[in-house]
Design a protein around this motif. Structure first.
Motif, PDB file in Angstrom:
ATOM      1  N   MET A 157       0.775  -1.087   0.041  1.00 26.90           N
ATOM      2  CA  MET A 157       0.091   0.027   0.015  1.00 26.90           C
ATOM      3  C   MET A 157       0.731   1.309   0.057  1.00 26.90           C
ATOM      4  O   MET A 157       1.652   1.376   0.602  1.00 26.90           O
ATOM      5  CB  MET A 157      -0.742   0.037   1.292  1.00 26.90           C
ATOM      6  CG  MET A 157      -1.354  -1.276   1.874  1.00 26.90           C
ATOM      7  SD  MET A 157      -2.500  -1.921   0.506  1.00 26.90           S
ATOM      8  CE  MET A 157      -4.043  -0.841   0.769  1.00 26.90           C
ATOM      9  N   ASN A 158       0.351   2.287  -0.820  1.00 26.90           N
ATOM     10  CA  ASN A 158       0.904   3.753  -0.431  1.00 26.90           C
ATOM     11  C   ASN A 158       0.665   4.152   0.854  1.00 26.90           C
ATOM     12  O   ASN A 158      -0.576   3.990   1.481  1.00 26.90           O
ATOM     13  CB  ASN A 158       0.433   4.813  -1.575  1.00 26.90           C
ATOM     14  CG  ASN A 158       0.775   5.985  -1.271  1.00 26.90           C
ATOM     15  OD1 ASN A 158       0.935   6.487  -0.346  1.00 26.90           O
ATOM     16  ND2 ASN A 158       1.265   6.398  -2.625  1.00 26.90           N
ATOM     17  N   ASN A 215      -3.734   3.596  -0.891  1.00 20.92           N
ATOM     18  CA  ASN A 215      -3.989   2.957  -2.263  1.00 20.92           C
ATOM     19  C   ASN A 215      -3.090   1.806  -2.317  1.00 20.92           C
ATOM     20  O   ASN A 215      -1.931   1.624  -1.902  1.00 20.92           O
ATOM     21  CB  ASN A 215      -3.869   3.807  -3.224  1.00 20.92           C
ATOM     22  CG  ASN A 215      -4.929   4.832  -3.475  1.00 20.92           C
ATOM     23  OD1 ASN A 215      -6.182   4.733  -3.001  1.00 20.92           O
ATOM     24  ND2 ASN A 215      -4.685   6.100  -4.209  1.00 20.92           N
ATOM     25  N   ILE A 216      -3.614   0.811  -3.178  1.00 23.47           N
ATOM     26  CA  ILE A 216      -2.885  -0.302  -3.341  1.00 23.47           C
ATOM     27  C   ILE A 216      -1.880  -0.123  -4.689  1.00 23.47           C
ATOM     28  O   ILE A 216      -2.191   0.565  -5.844  1.00 23.47           O
ATOM     29  CB  ILE A 216      -3.608  -1.416  -4.014  1.00 23.47           C
ATOM     30  CG1 ILE A 216      -4.658  -1.888  -2.996  1.00 23.47           C
ATOM     31  CG2 ILE A 216      -2.701  -2.740  -4.529  1.00 23.47           C
ATOM     32  CD1 ILE A 216      -5.225  -3.410  -3.358  1.00 23.47           C
ATOM     33  N   VAL A 217      -0.428  -0.235  -4.439  1.00 16.96           N
ATOM     34  CA  VAL A 217       0.433   0.325  -5.253  1.00 16.96           C
ATOM     35  C   VAL A 217       1.350  -1.129  -5.817  1.00 16.96           C
ATOM     36  O   VAL A 217       1.985  -1.128  -6.961  1.00 16.96           O
ATOM     37  CB  VAL A 217       1.644   0.970  -4.800  1.00 16.96           C
ATOM     38  CG1 VAL A 217       1.079   2.513  -4.732  1.00 16.96           C
ATOM     39  CG2 VAL A 217       2.107   0.677  -3.502  1.00 16.96           C
ATOM     40  N   SER A 267       8.285   9.469   6.341  1.00 16.66           N
ATOM     41  CA  SER A 267       8.366   9.537   4.786  1.00 16.66           C
ATOM     42  C   SER A 267       8.560   8.262   4.023  1.00 16.66           C
ATOM     43  O   SER A 267       8.783   8.186   2.900  1.00 16.66           O
ATOM     44  CB  SER A 267       9.024  10.610   4.170  1.00 16.66           C
ATOM     45  OG  SER A 267       8.827  11.872   4.761  1.00 16.66           O
ATOM     46  N   CYS A 268       8.151   6.875   4.755  1.00 20.90           N
ATOM     47  CA  CYS A 268       8.294   5.773   3.924  1.00 20.90           C
ATOM     48  C   CYS A 268       7.097   5.717   2.829  1.00 20.90           C
ATOM     49  O   CYS A 268       5.856   5.643   3.326  1.00 20.90           O
ATOM     50  CB  CYS A 268       8.211   4.569   5.037  1.00 20.90           C
ATOM     51  SG  CYS A 268       8.364   2.858   4.126  1.00 20.90           S
TER      52      CYS A 268
END
Ligand code: C2E
Ligand code: MG
Ligand code: MG
Ligand code: MG
Length: 279
Positions: A48-49, A54-56, A252-253
């Motif tokens: 996920m983002n 959202n799915i990335v 910020s990962c």
């Protein structure tokens, strides 16, 4: 060999070793059959983002359904397969199966972005590796951009010239390269950048400690920062709690994967997950 601690102990050690070897032999034979008898299956875990949710992408994880024994995880049988050539045929099966699965998902309107496949050192070093991937893609008429490959740090430091060449070829056709279990090996960033690695996946052991151990927290933050400055993407593995997610967000990962969002699940269940997240 056992240390010279006295005959008796030596005997016991030796015996238990051979018993272990026997078990391994039996398991290898059963695994050989598993490939032919359709007992292997793939589970899928979403990536996920971190900020949008959202799915990335999604990672394909192998399972062995052994009649009478239930579901067996890869940590039990992949190391054995790696000791024999079985890992080569299993690896080919995985690529064929994933490509067919992606094609089916696309056909049915699911946007899976990219599917990440684990590749062992032996597979990566095998001569026909690239050829077999191209073959699997061709069979499914699938563009390579749907595939990501996960290798470990030990793989990239084994045969450097071969690795550089192969990574370049894979990237040229659009396949992405991730370093799995990052932080457990000996690679350095300079190296990864020169090799053209796209992404690191920070090992679960770091993530598990981030909320308890301030040193691990500092290391994780620094890894993320350094990677991003070099334009290398970062996925955190094994995210189980909201606390861990929040820490990673703060740091910020960009991508996370773990039980917090979903365990690895069969394709049908993964589709339900997709339905809830992007449709
Ligand atoms: P990996 O590639 O590092 O995969 C991540 C492992 O962590 C998976 O274990 C996954 O189920 C587990 N995991 C994911 N999220 C969490 C979490 O939040 N908490 C905890 N505790 N665990 C989590 P799994 O499926 O047992 O796979 C183990 C290893 O087996 C993989 O580690 C990979 O190295 C190898 N493997 C799996 N499938 C394949 C394959 O098709 N080919 C090869 N060569 N190796 C594979
Ligand atoms: Mg992996
Ligand atoms: Mg890993
Ligand atoms: Mg691994």
């Amino acid at each position: 060999a056992a240390k010279g601690k006295g005959g008796n102990q030596y005997y016991i050690y030796d015996k238990s070793l051979s018993e272990k070897q026997m078990e391994a032999l039996i398991l290898i034979n059963q695994l050989r059959n598993a490939v032919d008898h359709d007992e292997l299956t793939l589970f899928y875990q979403p990536i996920m983002n971190t900020s949008t949710g959202n799915i990335v992408g999604v990672e394909a994880l192998l399972r062995w359904y052994q009649p009478g024994h239930g579901m067996i995880g890869p940590n039990t049988f992949i190391p054995l397969a790696e000791e024999t050539d079985l890992i080569i045929s299993i690896g080919k099966w995985v690529f064929r199966n994933v490509c067919a699965q992606i094609k089916d998902w696309i056909h049915r309107g699911y946007d899976v972005k990219r599917v990440y496949i684990n590749v062992s050192a032996k597979q990566f070093q095998e001569k026909g590796f690239l050829e077999s991937i191209l073959q699997a893609l061709k069979e499914a008429e699938l563009p390579p951009k749907y595939i990501g490959i996960e290798i470990t740090e030990t793989v990239i430091i084994q045969d450097i010239d071969h690795t550089i060449e192969l990574i370049k070829k894979l990237k040229d056709i659009g396949i992405s390269i991730s370093i799995d279990d990052f932080g457990t090996g000996y690679s350095n960033f300079n190296y990864l950048k020169e090799m053209g690695v796209d992404e690191i996946k920070i090992d679960r052991s770091f993530i598990a400690e981030t909320t308890k151990n301030s040193k691990k927290r500092a290391i994780t933050k620094t890894i993320i920062l350094l990677a991003h400055q070099l334009d290398i993407a970062v996925t955190a593995e094994g995210v189980e709690t909201k606390e861990q997610l929040e820490f990673l967000r703060e740091s910020s990962c960009s991508k996370i994967q773990g039980f917090y969002y979903s365990r690895p699940v069969p394709p049908e269940e993964f589709e339900k997950f997709l339905n809830h997240h992007i449709r």
